[in-house]
Design a protein around this motif. Structure first.
Motif, PDB file in Angstrom:
ATOM      1  N   GLU A  57       1.221  -1.075  -0.176  1.00 30.57           N
ATOM      2  CA  GLU A  57       0.215  -0.129  -0.099  1.00 30.57           C
ATOM      3  C   GLU A  57       1.003   1.300  -0.378  1.00 30.57           C
ATOM      4  O   GLU A  57       0.460   2.110  -0.478  1.00 30.57           O
ATOM      5  CB  GLU A  57      -0.746   0.252   1.171  1.00 30.57           C
ATOM      6  N   ARG A  58       2.022   1.029   0.937  1.00 33.36           N
ATOM      7  CA  ARG A  58       2.702   2.864   0.732  1.00 33.36           C
ATOM      8  C   ARG A  58       3.350   1.920  -0.379  1.00 33.36           C
ATOM      9  O   ARG A  58       4.210   3.621  -0.811  1.00 33.36           O
ATOM     10  CB  ARG A  58       4.087   2.156   1.609  1.00 33.36           C
ATOM     11  N   GLU A  63       2.659   9.494  -2.506  1.00 36.65           N
ATOM     12  CA  GLU A  63       3.438  10.958  -2.015  1.00 36.65           C
ATOM     13  C   GLU A  63       4.240   9.612  -1.076  1.00 36.65           C
ATOM     14  O   GLU A  63       5.171  11.029  -0.201  1.00 36.65           O
ATOM     15  CB  GLU A  63       1.989  10.820  -1.111  1.00 36.65           C
ATOM     16  N   ASP A  64       4.520   8.638  -0.747  1.00 33.34           N
ATOM     17  CA  ASP A  64       5.418   7.833  -0.035  1.00 33.34           C
ATOM     18  C   ASP A  64       6.296   7.355  -0.907  1.00 33.34           C
ATOM     19  O   ASP A  64       6.520   6.457  -1.327  1.00 33.34           O
ATOM     20  CB  ASP A  64       4.678   7.166   1.123  1.00 33.34           C
ATOM     21  N   ARG A  65       7.436   7.884  -0.173  1.00 30.91           N
ATOM     22  CA  ARG A  65       8.475   8.271  -1.350  1.00 30.91           C
ATOM     23  C   ARG A  65       9.632   7.715  -0.432  1.00 30.91           C
ATOM     24  O   ARG A  65      11.209   6.927  -0.863  1.00 30.91           O
ATOM     25  CB  ARG A  65       9.575   9.675  -1.394  1.00 30.91           C
TER      26      ARG A  65
END
Length: 140
Positions: A57-58, A63-65
């Motif tokens: 999911e991440r 936006e989750d780099r």
């Protein structure tokens, strides 16, 4: 590929091992189905699936780099290891585990994503009535 399972996914409870995989779907569900086909799972496998679902999911969150999509087999094996999924022996680079990933890479490869079919039979309880009317035959 078709994988036969011996339960109805619609009847899974939150405590069942496969529940997180069916909730997450996608690659997590593919990993569960193909892994169960080849390896015996321990009592912690449910938690490993939860970790995998969260990691993926991440990975898909633009936006989750901190967690980037895997681009090759080695990175995918490292992601499995980060989730505690090692195959039959400890260590994400175990020969049998890496062989398993190579064998099924096209199902996990983000560029190809081969589909997988889970097949199961649902047995439903049926409650029927038989009505008997006078001298004629019975009807359901």
């Amino acid at each position: 590929m078709i994988i036969k399972i011996a339960f109805d996914p619609g009847n899974l409870k939150p405590d069942d091992e496969a529940y997180p995989a069916f909730q997450a779907g996608g690659v997590t569900l593919k990993v569960w189905a193909l892994y169960k086909k080849h390896f015996i799972t321990c009592q912690y496998f449910r938690e490993n699936l939860i970790a995998m679902a969260e990691l993926f999911e991440r990975m898909l969150d633009i936006e989750d780099r901190d967690v980037l999509p895997y681009t090759n087999i080695d990175e995918f094996v490292a992601y499995l290891g980060a989730c505690g999924i090692y195959g039959t022996t400890a260590g994400p680079r175990h020969k049998e585990m890496v062989g398993w990933v190579v064998r099924y890479w096209d199902y996990f490869n983000l560029a190809t994503q081969w589909s997988l079919t889970l097949q199961y039979k649902v047995v439903k309880e049926v409650d029927e009535n038989l009505i008997i009317r006078g001298f004629h035959s019975a009807t359901a």
